[in-house]
Design an enzyme around this catalytic site. Structure first.
Site, mmCIF file in Angstrom:
data_model
loop_
_atom_site.group_PDB
_atom_site.id
_atom_site.type_symbol
_atom_site.label_atom_id
_atom_site.label_comp_id
_atom_site.label_asym_id
_atom_site.label_seq_id
_atom_site.Cartn_x
_atom_site.Cartn_y
_atom_site.Cartn_z
ATOM 1 C CG ASP A 158 15.288 41.300 -42.008
ATOM 2 O OD1 ASP A 158 16.480 40.941 -42.057
ATOM 3 O OD2 ASP A 158 14.547 41.939 -41.424
ATOM 4 C CG ASP A 200 20.344 40.492 -39.709
ATOM 5 O OD1 ASP A 200 19.514 40.287 -40.493
ATOM 6 O OD2 ASP A 200 19.992 41.715 -39.022
#
Length: 477
Positions: A145, A351
């Site tokens: 992440d 992201d």
């Protein structure tokens, strides 16, 4: 590296000249087989797949096969993916709240390299991507992440843990594990990364506590620890991570999460001396057995990119220094440029933890309008959660879909793979949706999600403050 001529790999590209009201438009489309979006299940005894490793051009490459391929449990993916969309929306809402809070509370003002196999986490019941790392003497499978900083895993004894495939990390089994003390400088800086104001509780003043809320109801809390972390045989000592004692959420069967953000607590920052603050990934599709790679270190010779790497500068924003922000300058749908002057709205986040790309409402509406103009003749289907443009493609094996390109500063393009344009909600193709969505507010920051990054080599270079893109047919072999 040498870049081969494109021998009709991926999809057949077709070109159209459309004349309307005296205006000639040049449209680009790809023939796409819908079966590439369908998820096939594999079953078998747990632990049936053994990982392999190899060394290539100075890089140690560790193969990872997620244990979900050997799961005896059948997953209802129609229901699971619908829930994932809802939770993905909650994650984005939390990120927007974090951004607003950070902006409003501040005034404007030679490396080694390791390649780690990276696979879709779909078989571990998550739409995010997973790798395996060594923590002490134990192997942990974690979600990557770029929107998070702290790396954490579930720890024994666990007060409240979700079901995990494989053993939970046990600090007592490791001679190198140490708890981080409350009076350490790292603990004092914890608030900057997690927003936690109660790192030192009176009930246990010797430990440094952390708590992270991901906005979709998922959370982890526990204490910070120090341990050896290893990738493909290379070990880095004194790695600070979260030892989660109380964890809940849609993490599937993984051990925890790997934080690849830009703060001092992220894995990239902590291993900067060894790997130079550079990493890249190639995110695979969810096809049966598909895999990609996470490369930590600045060594492009191991990439299999089919186009040259093109770099765009990161946007400097002191209030949002933990995020990776780019300047989006334009979008093409089928070769037709959208007419909008507010693409970036102060920058867009890239992201790996967000699934579906979000755009400002005006930009998304313009994109949707142009897409529907070019993707016509198919019956509509009801929308689902954040996806409002859906089609019933029952009985259709392949479709001609418009290409999608995002343009960034420095004349850099991200040509979205066809597998990242349509999202199959139902495996019978009765509900297939445009895989992008609009934000709730025009002033929210756009986000490029992992679904649109598939089959791309994305390089993050924090030292040079730039991000690179290149087309790559993701694989580990």
């Amino acid at each position: 590296m040498n870049f081969p001529f494109f021998p009709f790999f991926f999809f057949l590209v077709s070109f159209y000249f459309i004349t309307a009201n005296g205006v000639c438009e040049f449209q680009q489309k790809k023939i796409f087989k819908l079966q590439m979006l369908q998820r096939k299940h594999q079953f078998g005894p747990k632990g049936c797949i053994l990982p392999e490793s190899r060394k290539e051009k100075g890089a140690i490459i560790l193969e990872m096969k997620d244990r979900g391929y050997c799961s005896e449990r059948k997953i209802n993916w129609n229901r699971k993916l619908q829930k994932q969309l809802i939770l993905d929306n909650l994650r984005v809402r939390l990120m927007q709240n974090r951004i607003r809070t950070k902006v409003s509370s501040h005034g404007f003002e030679h490396s080694s390299e390791i390649q780690i196999p990276l696979a879709s986490g779909i078989n571990l019941e998550t739409l995010n991507y997973i790798v395996t790392l060594g923590l002490g003497n134990q192997n942990m499978t974690v979600i990557i992440d770029t929107g998070s900083d702290l790396t954490w895993v579930q720890c024994d004894p666990c007060l409240s843990c979700y079901n995990q495939q494989g053993p939970v990390f046990n600090p007592s089994d490791s001679s190198s594990y140490k708890s981080l003390l409350c009076n350490s400088s790292t603990c004092k800086n914890l608030q900057l990364t997690t927003g936690n104001t109660e790192a030192c509780e009176s009930s246990n003043p010797s430990s440094c506590n952390y708590a992270v809320n991901y906005g979709d109801g998922s959370y982890t809390d526990g204490e910070l620890g120090v341990e050896h972390v290893s990738f493909g045989g290379v070990s880095v000592s004194n790695f600070v991570f979260g030892c989660g004692r109380n964890n809940k959420g849609l993490f599937g069967g993984v051990s925890g999460l790997m934080g690849l953000g830009r703060s001092n607590l992220s894995l990239i920052s902590q291993t900067n001396t060894t790997f130079g603050g550079v990493f890249s990934y190639c995110l695979p599709t969810t096809e049966n057995g598909a895999s990609g790679s996470l490369v930590i270190g600045n060594e492009s010779s191991v990439f299999k990119n089919l186009t040259p790497i093109a770099y765009t500068s990161m946007v400097s924003n002191p209030q949002l220094s933990n995020f990776y922000i780019l300047n989006l300058t334009g979008i093409d749908v089928g070769g037709v440029a959208l007419e909008d002057t507010s693409f970036g709205n102060g920058g867009v986040l890239i992201d790996s933890g967000t699934v579906i790309t979000r755009l400002a409402p005006s930009v998304y509406n313009a994109l949707k309008t142009e897409f529907l103009k070019q993707f016509s003749g198919y019956p509509f289907a009801p929308g689902l959660s954040i996806l409002d443009t859906c089609f019933n493609l029952t009985g259709i094996e392949e479709v001609s879909i418009p290409t999608l390109s995002m343009h960034f500063e420095d004349n850099v393009d991200l040509n979205v793979d066809a597998a990242g344009i349509l999202y199959m909600v139902k495996d019978d193709t009765s509900q297939v949706c445009l895989a992008l969505a609009g934000l709730s507010d025009e002033n929210d920051m756009a986000i490029i999600g992992n679904y649109q990054q598939r089959n791309q080599r994305v390089i993050y270079d924090s030292k040079q403050s730039k991000i690179g893109f290149a087309v790559e047919e993701c694989s580990f072999t």
